[in-house]
Write an enzyme that holds these catalytic residues in place. Sequence first.
Site, PDB file in Angstrom:
ATOM      1  N   LYS A  63      -5.949   2.177   6.183  1.00 50.94           N
ATOM      2  CA  LYS A  63      -5.100   2.669   5.117  1.00 50.94           C
ATOM      3  C   LYS A  63      -5.180   1.673   3.856  1.00 50.94           C
ATOM      4  O   LYS A  63      -5.235   0.431   4.405  1.00 50.94           O
ATOM      5  CB  LYS A  63      -3.595   2.618   5.734  1.00 50.94           C
ATOM      6  CG  LYS A  63      -2.349   3.015   4.468  1.00 50.94           C
ATOM      7  CD  LYS A  63      -1.211   2.939   5.095  1.00 50.94           C
ATOM      8  CE  LYS A  63      -0.041   3.573   4.565  1.00 50.94           C
ATOM      9  NZ  LYS A  63       1.384   3.651   5.146  1.00 50.94           N
ATOM     10  N   CYS A  85      -0.067   8.430   4.549  1.00 56.15           N
ATOM     11  CA  CYS A  85       1.530   8.149   4.181  1.00 56.15           C
ATOM     12  C   CYS A  85       1.421   7.708   2.616  1.00 56.15           C
ATOM     13  O   CYS A  85       1.126   8.530   1.766  1.00 56.15           O
ATOM     14  CB  CYS A  85       2.248   7.115   5.061  1.00 56.15           C
ATOM     15  SG  CYS A  85       3.929   7.504   5.066  1.00 56.15           S
ATOM     16  N   GLU A  87       0.771   9.453  11.284  1.00 58.84           N
ATOM     17  CA  GLU A  87       0.621   7.898  11.383  1.00 58.84           C
ATOM     18  C   GLU A  87       1.564   7.095  12.507  1.00 58.84           C
ATOM     19  O   GLU A  87       2.695   7.271  12.554  1.00 58.84           O
ATOM     20  CB  GLU A  87       1.189   7.457   9.821  1.00 58.84           C
ATOM     21  CG  GLU A  87       1.216   5.954   9.568  1.00 58.84           C
ATOM     22  CD  GLU A  87       1.722   5.754   8.313  1.00 58.84           C
ATOM     23  OE1 GLU A  87       1.276   4.729   7.666  1.00 58.84           O
ATOM     24  OE2 GLU A  87       2.945   6.394   7.793  1.00 58.84           O
TER      25      GLU A  87
END
Length: 264
Positions: free
Chosen positions: A111, A146, A40
């Site tokens: 995300k 994440c 990421e």
Amino acid sequence: MRASLIQITVDPDESVAARRARAAGLVVAQSGADLVVLPELWPVGAFAYTAFEAEAEPLEGPTHQVMAKAAAEAGVWLHAGSFVERADDGTLFNTSLVFSPEGERAASYRKIHRFGFDQGEAVMMGAGEELVTVPLPDTTLGLATCYDLRFPEQFRGLVDAGAETLVVAAGWPERRRAHWTLLAQARAVENQAYVLAVGTAGTHAGVQQAGHSIVVDPWGEVLAEAGADEEVLTVRLDPEKVRTTREQFPALKGRRLGLAPPLR
């Protein structure tokens, strides 16, 4: 199926352009792999919030261009990790890119779960709205980034959409490394899927990174785990194992959906 996870160091003294070129070289060096994965926000650092605005790029900006070329040169499927995307309306997103072995963009994923509560990414970036899967010749990838790892409903949605290999690109802090390993194994076990979770090494804006990229099989067994420093973790996966696991222990078929909420 051979997968290579590139746990790259994010060094604040290295320019974004230099790290971009170095990451491309690491990808090209994985020629012969089927799938290569980067972590990421490796161009800028997941916790380097003050640099997000200055380093934001359009979707097909420098990171897209360099990674597309690297995928084609290596002849691999490339999950190029994520970067700070600036959308046409100016909104920033934490966006992942996937390229085919021909260097064509196969998917992008914004995300969904932004970290930071009332600061950082949570207030600086927009939230993605779509689950993303990517069909490969031997498996279907489900994409996550994440903090998404803490939200099992996202992964169950990816499995419902056909995912067999769950890829998590991360910039996970060292102080919560125990959660990283635990959650990666949990997502593998509950979804009977491979989990490929790759993080960064080094320090982002003073936040020490956990490293310890990890590959977990559908039974929760850790097949490979990196250390804390920059490393390329390579492992061979058997895509058929997902299907046989789900047949031998059909837990996913036992789900009960649409239950009424508890009485008050």
